[in-house]
Design a protein around this motif. Structure first.
Motif, short mmCIF file in Angstrom:
data_model
loop_
_atom_site.label_atom_id
_atom_site.label_comp_id
_atom_site.label_asym_id
_atom_site.label_seq_id
_atom_site.Cartn_x
_atom_site.Cartn_y
_atom_site.Cartn_z
N PHE A 9 17.96 81.66 51.01
CA PHE A 9 16.65 81.04 51.19
C PHE A 9 16.78 79.99 52.28
CE2 PHE A 9 13.46 77.84 49.96
CZ PHE A 9 12.33 78.64 49.90
N ALA A 10 15.89 79.99 53.25
CA ALA A 10 15.94 79.04 54.36
C ALA A 10 15.47 77.66 53.89
CB ALA A 10 15.07 79.52 55.51
N LEU A 11 16.34 76.67 54.02
CA LEU A 11 16.03 75.30 53.64
C LEU A 11 16.00 74.42 54.88
CD1 LEU A 11 18.55 74.91 50.68
CD2 LEU A 11 16.10 75.22 50.47
N LEU A 18 15.29 66.88 48.92
CA LEU A 18 14.64 67.05 47.62
C LEU A 18 15.61 67.63 46.59
CD1 LEU A 18 11.13 68.40 48.70
CD2 LEU A 18 11.60 66.21 47.57
N LEU A 19 16.39 68.62 46.99
CA LEU A 19 17.36 69.22 46.07
C LEU A 19 18.41 68.21 45.62
CD1 LEU A 19 17.94 72.76 47.63
CD2 LEU A 19 16.73 72.20 45.51
N ARG A 20 18.91 67.41 46.56
CA ARG A 20 19.90 66.39 46.20
C ARG A 20 19.31 65.39 45.22
NH1 ARG A 20 20.68 65.76 51.61
NH2 ARG A 20 22.06 67.36 52.36
N MET A 51 10.50 76.47 46.11
CA MET A 51 11.92 76.65 45.80
C MET A 51 12.12 77.21 44.40
SD MET A 51 13.87 73.51 47.75
CE MET A 51 12.83 72.16 47.25
N GLU A 52 11.25 76.84 43.45
CA GLU A 52 11.31 77.42 42.10
C GLU A 52 10.99 78.91 42.15
OE1 GLU A 52 8.53 75.03 39.90
OE2 GLU A 52 10.08 73.62 39.27
N VAL A 56 15.65 79.21 44.01
CA VAL A 56 16.60 78.18 44.44
C VAL A 56 16.75 77.15 43.33
CG1 VAL A 56 16.99 76.32 46.12
CG2 VAL A 56 16.13 78.52 46.89
N LEU A 57 15.64 76.76 42.74
CA LEU A 57 15.64 75.92 41.55
C LEU A 57 15.49 76.86 40.35
CD1 LEU A 57 13.30 72.97 42.63
CD2 LEU A 57 15.76 72.88 42.23
#
Length: 158
Positions: A9-11, A18-20, A51-52, A56-57
């Motif tokens: 997935f392109a981040l 946000l993920l951190r 992302m969910e 990814v999440l």
């Protein structure tokens, strides 16, 4: 235990921030995260939702303090199956998933077929789990146990 292969997935940098932040504390609201990173609440919510939906999440979890709950021993088990094949793997995975003391089940490549993380109240409790539950699982050939003495690094953000 395993799912189909998926594309990466392109981040962008904001997604990574946000993920951190969510890895540190998954209870933060999209409004609070937006203020922290200079985004509106709706824009932050959309990024998290995207992302969910992409997987990814994969979820949010609660970390329990096992020692305070009375589980003073953690043991890692290396399991080698006596017979290997799709049916035996699935049968083993289904049966081991039903053991509440087993925290993680990892299908691995190497000396062992599976690595399990088992929580027990004490060593006699672990011996009971090993003899009555693990050793009676379908297909178990051999088991190797390693008792965790301490955990220095807890899982965190990438």
């Amino acid at each position: 235990m395993s799912g189909p292969a998926t594309e990466a997935f392109a981040l962008d940098d904001t997604d990574r921030k946000l993920l951190r932040a969510l890895a540190e504390d998954a209870t933060q609201s999209s409004g609070a995260l937006g203020r922290r990173f200079g985004l509106s609440q709706p824009a932050t919510w959309r990024r998290i939702k995207r992302m969910e939906q992409a997987g990814v999440l994969a979820g949010r979890r609660l970390d329990l303090d096992l020692k305070r709950l009375g589980f003073g021993v953690t043991v890692f088990l290396g399991i080698r199956l006596a017979t290997k094949g799709r049916a035996s793997l699935e049968e083993f995975e289904r049966a081991v998933s039903a053991i509440p003391e087993v925290q993680t089940i990892e299908h691995i490549l190497g000396v062992y077929d599976y690595r399990l993380r088992v929580a027990a109240r004490d060593l006699p409790d672990f011996e009971r789990v090993l003899r009555r539950r693990v050793m009676t699982l379908p297909g178990v050939g051999s088991v190797d146990a390693n008792v965790m003495l301490s955990e220095e690094r807890l899982p965190g953000p990438l």
